[in-house]
Write a protein that holds these residues in place. Structure first.
Motif, short mmCIF file in Angstrom:
data_model
loop_
_atom_site.label_atom_id
_atom_site.label_comp_id
_atom_site.label_asym_id
_atom_site.label_seq_id
_atom_site.Cartn_x
_atom_site.Cartn_y
_atom_site.Cartn_z
N GLU A 164 0.81 -1.21 0.00
CA GLU A 164 0.00 0.00 0.00
C GLU A 164 0.84 1.26 0.00
OE1 GLU A 164 -3.06 -0.08 2.93
OE2 GLU A 164 -3.59 -2.16 2.52
N ASN A 165 2.14 1.12 -0.07
CA ASN A 165 3.05 2.25 -0.04
C ASN A 165 3.65 2.44 -1.43
OD1 ASN A 165 4.99 4.15 0.35
ND2 ASN A 165 6.15 3.00 1.86
N TRP A 166 3.25 3.51 -2.10
CA TRP A 166 3.68 3.69 -3.48
C TRP A 166 5.19 3.80 -3.57
CZ3 TRP A 166 6.41 7.96 -4.93
CH2 TRP A 166 6.31 9.10 -4.12
N GLY A 167 5.84 4.27 -2.52
CA GLY A 167 7.29 4.42 -2.54
C GLY A 167 8.04 3.10 -2.54
N SER A 168 7.33 2.00 -2.25
CA SER A 168 7.97 0.69 -2.19
C SER A 168 8.10 0.04 -3.56
CB SER A 168 7.16 -0.24 -1.28
OG SER A 168 7.08 0.27 0.03
N TYR A 169 7.33 0.50 -4.53
CA TYR A 169 7.26 -0.17 -5.82
C TYR A 169 8.48 0.12 -6.68
CZ TYR A 169 2.61 -1.92 -4.94
OH TYR A 169 1.55 -2.62 -4.42
N ASP A 170 8.84 -0.91 -7.45
CA ASP A 170 10.06 -0.85 -8.25
C ASP A 170 9.83 -0.26 -9.64
OD1 ASP A 170 10.48 -4.08 -6.87
OD2 ASP A 170 11.59 -2.29 -6.24
N TYR A 171 8.70 -0.55 -10.22
CA TYR A 171 8.44 -0.13 -11.60
C TYR A 171 7.04 0.48 -11.70
CZ TYR A 171 12.39 -3.20 -12.41
OH TYR A 171 13.62 -3.80 -12.36
N TRP A 172 6.93 1.47 -12.59
CA TRP A 172 5.68 2.21 -12.77
C TRP A 172 5.39 2.40 -14.26
CZ3 TRP A 172 2.48 3.86 -8.90
CH2 TRP A 172 2.98 3.78 -7.59
N GLY A 173 4.09 2.44 -14.56
CA GLY A 173 3.68 2.85 -15.89
C GLY A 173 3.56 4.36 -15.94
N GLN A 174 3.18 4.86 -17.10
CA GLN A 174 3.09 6.31 -17.30
C GLN A 174 1.75 6.88 -16.84
OE1 GLN A 174 2.36 4.13 -19.60
NE2 GLN A 174 0.47 4.93 -20.48
N GLY A 175 0.79 6.01 -16.59
CA GLY A 175 -0.51 6.44 -16.11
C GLY A 175 -1.54 6.61 -17.20
N THR A 176 -2.79 6.47 -16.84
CA THR A 176 -3.91 6.69 -17.76
C THR A 176 -4.98 7.48 -17.02
OG1 THR A 176 -5.46 5.61 -19.29
CG2 THR A 176 -5.05 4.47 -17.21
N GLN A 177 -5.53 8.48 -17.70
CA GLN A 177 -6.49 9.38 -17.07
C GLN A 177 -7.88 8.77 -17.04
OE1 GLN A 177 -6.08 12.70 -15.74
NE2 GLN A 177 -8.18 12.31 -15.04
N VAL A 178 -8.50 8.82 -15.88
CA VAL A 178 -9.90 8.43 -15.72
C VAL A 178 -10.66 9.64 -15.21
CG1 VAL A 178 -11.51 7.01 -14.41
CG2 VAL A 178 -9.39 6.00 -15.30
N THR A 179 -11.69 10.02 -15.93
CA THR A 179 -12.51 11.16 -15.55
C THR A 179 -13.95 10.71 -15.45
OG1 THR A 179 -11.00 12.69 -16.67
CG2 THR A 179 -13.19 13.51 -16.09
N VAL A 180 -14.56 10.95 -14.28
CA VAL A 180 -15.95 10.57 -14.06
C VAL A 180 -16.76 11.85 -13.91
CG1 VAL A 180 -17.55 9.22 -12.67
CG2 VAL A 180 -15.16 8.49 -12.89
N SER A 181 -17.69 12.05 -14.81
CA SER A 181 -18.50 13.27 -14.78
C SER A 181 -19.75 13.04 -13.94
CB SER A 181 -18.89 13.67 -16.20
OG SER A 181 -19.70 12.67 -16.78
N SER A 182 -20.17 14.11 -13.29
CA SER A 182 -21.35 14.02 -12.42
C SER A 182 -22.62 14.35 -13.16
CB SER A 182 -21.18 14.96 -11.23
OG SER A 182 -20.97 16.28 -11.67
#
Length: 126
Positions: free
Chosen positions: A108-126
Motif C-alpha cells: 500500500e506504499n507507493w514508494g515501495s514499488y520498483d516499476y511504474w507505468g506512465q498512467g492513464t487518465q480516468v474522468t468521471v462526470s457528475s
C-alpha cells in the motif's frame, strides 16, 4: 527492467464502468506483486488495489471495495482493473506498478514499488 503501459482510461458518467489494462514487457511479472494506484490533482498518490504473484491474494482500498476488481494473467503478462459504479471522486490518473517485496506495509506504499507505468487518465462526470 520491467516496462509497464496502462490503457483503457477515458471519460465516463457517474455509475459507469471502465476497464484498465496494464501490459508488461521486459520481464515476466509472475515474480512481482502488482498494484494499481491513483493520483488526483493536488492530492497524494493513493493505493487502489493489489494482487500477489499468483493471484491468490487480493487487496483493495476501502474506497473502492465492492466496485473495483483487480486481476492478472501471468501468461499474457497483464494486470487489469475493472471499475464499476464509478463516482466523480474516482477521477484521477491511474498507475500500474510492480514490486518484488511482500507485505502490507509494502503493497500500500507507493514508494515501495520498483516499476511504474506512465498512467492513464480516468474522468468521471457528475
Amino acid at each position: 527492467q520491467v516496462q509497464l503501459v496502462e490503457s483503457g482510461g477515458g471519460l465516463v458518467q457517474t455509475g459507469g464502468s471502465l476497464r484498465l489494462s496494464c501490459a508488461a514487457s521486459g520481464r515476466t511479472i509472475s515474480n512481482y506483486n502488482m498494484g494499481w494506484f491513483r493520483q488526483a490533482p493536488g492530492k497524494e498518490r493513493e493505493f487502489v488495489a493489489a494482487v500477489n504473484q499468483n493471484g491468490g491474494r487480493i487487496y483493495y482500498a476501502d474506497s473502492v471495495k465492492g466496485r473495483f476488481t483487480i486481476s492478472r494473467d501471468n501468461a499474457k503478462n497483464t494486470v487489469d482493473l475493472q471499475m464499476n459504479s464509478l463516482k466523480p471522486e474516482d477521477t484521477a490518473v491511474y498507475y500500474c506498478a510492480a514490486v518484488r517485496l511482500t507485505g502490507s506495509s509494502i503493497r500500500e506504499n507507493w514508494g515501495s514499488y520498483d516499476y511504474w507505468g506512465q498512467g492513464t487518465q480516468v474522468t468521471v462526470s457528475s
